[in-house]
Design a protein around this motif. Structure first.
Motif, PDB file in Angstrom:
ATOM      1  N   GLY A 255      25.050 -81.355  28.644  1.00 16.03           N
ATOM      2  CA  GLY A 255      26.467 -81.018  28.615  1.00 16.03           C
ATOM      3  C   GLY A 255      26.808 -79.763  27.854  1.00 16.03           C
ATOM      4  O   GLY A 255      25.969 -79.138  27.201  1.00 16.03           O
ATOM      5  N   GLY A 256      28.081 -79.400  27.924  1.00 16.44           N
ATOM      6  CA  GLY A 256      28.647 -78.225  27.282  1.00 16.44           C
ATOM      7  C   GLY A 256      29.973 -77.920  27.936  1.00 16.44           C
ATOM      8  O   GLY A 256      30.542 -78.756  28.647  1.00 16.44           O
ATOM      9  N   LYS A 257      30.490 -76.733  27.728  1.00 15.98           N
ATOM     10  CA  LYS A 257      31.666 -76.289  28.476  1.00 15.98           C
ATOM     11  C   LYS A 257      31.184 -75.620  29.755  1.00 15.98           C
ATOM     12  O   LYS A 257      30.320 -74.747  29.725  1.00 15.98           O
ATOM     13  CB  LYS A 257      32.518 -75.321  27.658  1.00 15.98           C
ATOM     14  CG  LYS A 257      33.763 -74.856  28.417  1.00 15.98           C
ATOM     15  CD  LYS A 257      34.680 -73.951  27.613  1.00 15.98           C
ATOM     16  CE  LYS A 257      35.863 -73.516  28.481  1.00 15.98           C
ATOM     17  NZ  LYS A 257      36.824 -72.650  27.762  1.00 15.98           N
ATOM     18  N   SER A 258      31.777 -76.025  30.882  1.00 12.78           N
ATOM     19  CA  SER A 258      31.282 -75.596  32.185  1.00 12.78           C
ATOM     20  C   SER A 258      31.807 -74.228  32.590  1.00 12.78           C
ATOM     21  O   SER A 258      33.018 -74.001  32.576  1.00 12.78           O
ATOM     22  CB  SER A 258      31.701 -76.613  33.253  1.00 12.78           C
ATOM     23  OG  SER A 258      31.495 -76.101  34.550  1.00 12.78           O
ATOM     24  N   PRO A 259      30.913 -73.317  33.016  1.00  9.21           N
ATOM     25  CA  PRO A 259      31.372 -72.044  33.578  1.00  9.21           C
ATOM     26  C   PRO A 259      31.957 -72.207  34.976  1.00  9.21           C
ATOM     27  O   PRO A 259      32.607 -71.291  35.483  1.00  9.21           O
ATOM     28  CB  PRO A 259      30.093 -71.194  33.620  1.00  9.21           C
ATOM     29  CG  PRO A 259      28.983 -72.167  33.657  1.00  9.21           C
ATOM     30  CD  PRO A 259      29.451 -73.367  32.894  1.00  9.21           C
TER      31      PRO A 259
END
Length: 569
Positions: free
Chosen positions: A66-70
């Motif tokens: 996970g992470g912030k999605s581009p």
């Protein structure tokens, strides 16, 4: 990554009972600025096995990335079945957090029982992942597990996934959705190699409770028609759904212009199973040790040459019928190209259809579709359009029928024919994601109850309940397909909860599931709202609300207020 520094930290008490998706969403919410650029220095990539992953719990080899999605601009968790997750858990690692960005070049993170270190990975840059994974196993050992990102990620493509090796060593297991491969590559991290030799294993607080729960869950999985040995998934894999969804008129054809085709059976799970038997592939097959469902496979060319790995339902549909292609060999080669380049097959297939709709290729032209994949490999300007996904390609080619929600391509169920899944596409924090609340189980398969797929009434409640339970399953490390059994067999659900209690030493009950899931979704939605997403992002594309889908000639007509109610109570 900015300092080339690797540190171990004790798990904070607030994170002790979290795992998988729940842990990732919490860390992203706590540590990633919602307004940061997804490819900039303030985003983070997080990998987390589930709570019971690495134990003897059945079908529990799931990994969350996970992470912030581009791609969506919001929070993202992508889920994958892989031995890598079990290896991490057995090494005592609850999560890997990749911070900051290296100034130049790519690194490899090597993890074993003695610790972790960064190594130079420049020599494997720009290469296809099949070749690289084979070379890396030659260097580090055939039994290691590998996580990596491909050429698509090196191009910062919003369609790039994070690849894990299957049990044969091929890069066929993907946390594909949301562009997280680009997040990994822009940190400067190209690969993670995990060696489980001498790993201490996963501690279990209450062995008796765990064992009792495990037995209940195994019995349920062995009893249910979908998950049992010789059942639908075991016999034909996820691609068993091609004929089923085509029959109900919800299998998108030629960029969501039709819902049924007489040719669909040519790429069905039944047909594929026969061809695998003839050409020397393997089926059934495990994606990770301990899976009792075994819905995976190894697809090959004739005479067992050039194994690809698994051809999942979503991949076969996206690269097949949605492109007007009904040849399994062509689909297999397109799937191989996606694996090799590090592309999400759902997003890639939808992107190809947009290119076809835009006049770059003809629907059904498999040879031209393969040529489009080579544009990405070469890094051409055209390839850079394709590597950024469906929405971006739609803008570039002037196409108005663009099947995305929150910038992410819609999967293999047309929501005009199956309306509950449309509510999930619209309202899920992750963008269009069938796994976020798999209404197909109830609407089409009659699991956990029954619901007319063409009716609008009750679909918000159906999606809400499924989204909450799914958020919990994604946190445990269990495969989502275990839900088929536990939705119909109460003892199986009890067993799932008991295994979690056994590992953690907690006293959760089945009644706690909904509230835990609600809190995970609340965390994710609050991040998205802070990132700038609004209710207007919780909508299906305009054409699906206005353009009728043959053969039922339905539009998606679930009222906006119903969609907005999913997370409102």
């Amino acid at each position: 990554m900015s300092e080339g520094n690797v540190e171990y930290e004790d798990v904070p008490e607030d994170y002790r009972t979290l795992g998988g998706r729940g842990l990732i969403s919490t860390i992203v919410s706590d540590e990633v600025p919602p307004v940061c650029h997804p490819l900039g220095p303030n985003n983070k990539l997080i990998l987390a096995p589930g709570i019971v992953t690495g134990t003897q719990a059945p079908t529990s080899g799931r990994m969350s990335v996970g992470g912030k999605s581009p791609l969506t601009g919001g929070i993202k968790e992508a889920n994958v079945g892989t031995r890598f997750s079990q290896t991490l858990a057995k090494l005592g690692i609850k999560a890997i957090i990749v911070e900051d960005q290296a100034e130049d070049g790519y690194s490899l993170l090597k993890i074993d029982k003695d610790g972790a270190k960064l190594m130079d990975a420049k020599g494997w840059s720009g290469e296809g992942l099949y070749k690289v994974y084979e070379e890396m196993m030659g260097e580090f050992g055939e039994d290691v597990d590998i996580c990596g990102c491909g050429i698509a990620a090196e191009l910062s493509g919003a369609n790039s996934g994070v690849a894990f090796n299957d049990l044969e060593g091929m890069p066929s297991r993907y946390a594909g959705r949301g562009g997280l491969g680009a997040v990994m590559a822009t940190r400067g991290l190209k690969f993670i190699v995990a060696d489980r030799e001498g790993a201490p294993g996963v501690g279990i607080e209450d062995e008796e409770t765990f064992k009792k729960g495990r037995e209940k869950l195994v019995d349920a999985l062995h009893e249910h028609d979908v998950t049992k040995p010789g059942g639908a998934l075991n016999s034909y894999g996820t691609d068993v759904l091609i004929n089923i969804i085509n029959e109900v008129g919800g299998l998108p054809q030629r960029n969501f212009s039709e819902g049924r085709s007489e040719e669909a059976s040519k790429v069905s799970g039944e047909e594929k199973a026969e061809q695998i038997k003839e050409r020397g592939g393997e089926r059934p097959h495990m994606c990770s040790p301990g899976c009792v469902i075994q819905c995976s496979e190894v697809w090959t060319k004739p005479d067992a040459e050039d194994p690809v790995g698994v051809l999942e339902y979503e991949s076969v549909w996206a690269l097949g019928p949605n492109c007007g292609i009904f040849d399994l060999d062509t689909v297999g080669e397109l799937n191989r190209a996606c694996n090799d380049l590090g592309l999400d097959t759902i997003e890639a297939g939808n992107t190809i259809t947009i290119a076809m709709e835009g006049g770059v290729a003809e629907f059904g032209d498999g040879e031209r579709a393969l040529e489009l994949m080579e544009e990405i490999r070469k890094g051409t300007p055209f390839g850079r359009i394709l590597v950024n996904g469906t929405k971006y390609a739609g803008q570039a080619f002037g196409v108005t029928r663009v099947p995305t929600v929150k910038g992410q391509a819609i999967p293999a169920y047309d929501p005009r024919a199956i309306k509950g899944i449309g509510v999930t596409y619209a309202s899920a924090p992750m963008g269009a994601d069938h796994t976020a609340g798999y209404a197909i189980a109830t609407e089409i398969m009659g699991i956990g109850g029954e619901a007319d797929p063409l009716e609008t009434e009750g679909k918000a409640e159906l999606s809400r309940d499924l989204q909450r339970s799914t958020a919990v399953i994604d946190s445990t490390g269990y495969c989502l397909f275990t839900a088929f059994a536990v939705l119909d067999i109460p003892e199986g659900l009890e067993g799932m909860v008991e295994t979690v209690n056994g590992v953690l030493g907690t006293d959760l009950t089945v009644d706690d599931i909904s509230e835990i899931g609600k809190q995970i979704l609340k965390t994710e939605r609050e991040f998205n709202q802070a990132a700038g997403l609004t209710e207007e992002d919780d909508r299906l594309p305009e054409f699906m609300r206005e353009e009728e889908l043959p053969p039922h000639n339905e539009i998606f007509d679930v009222p906006a207020k119903e969609i907005d109610s999913v997370h409102g109570s």
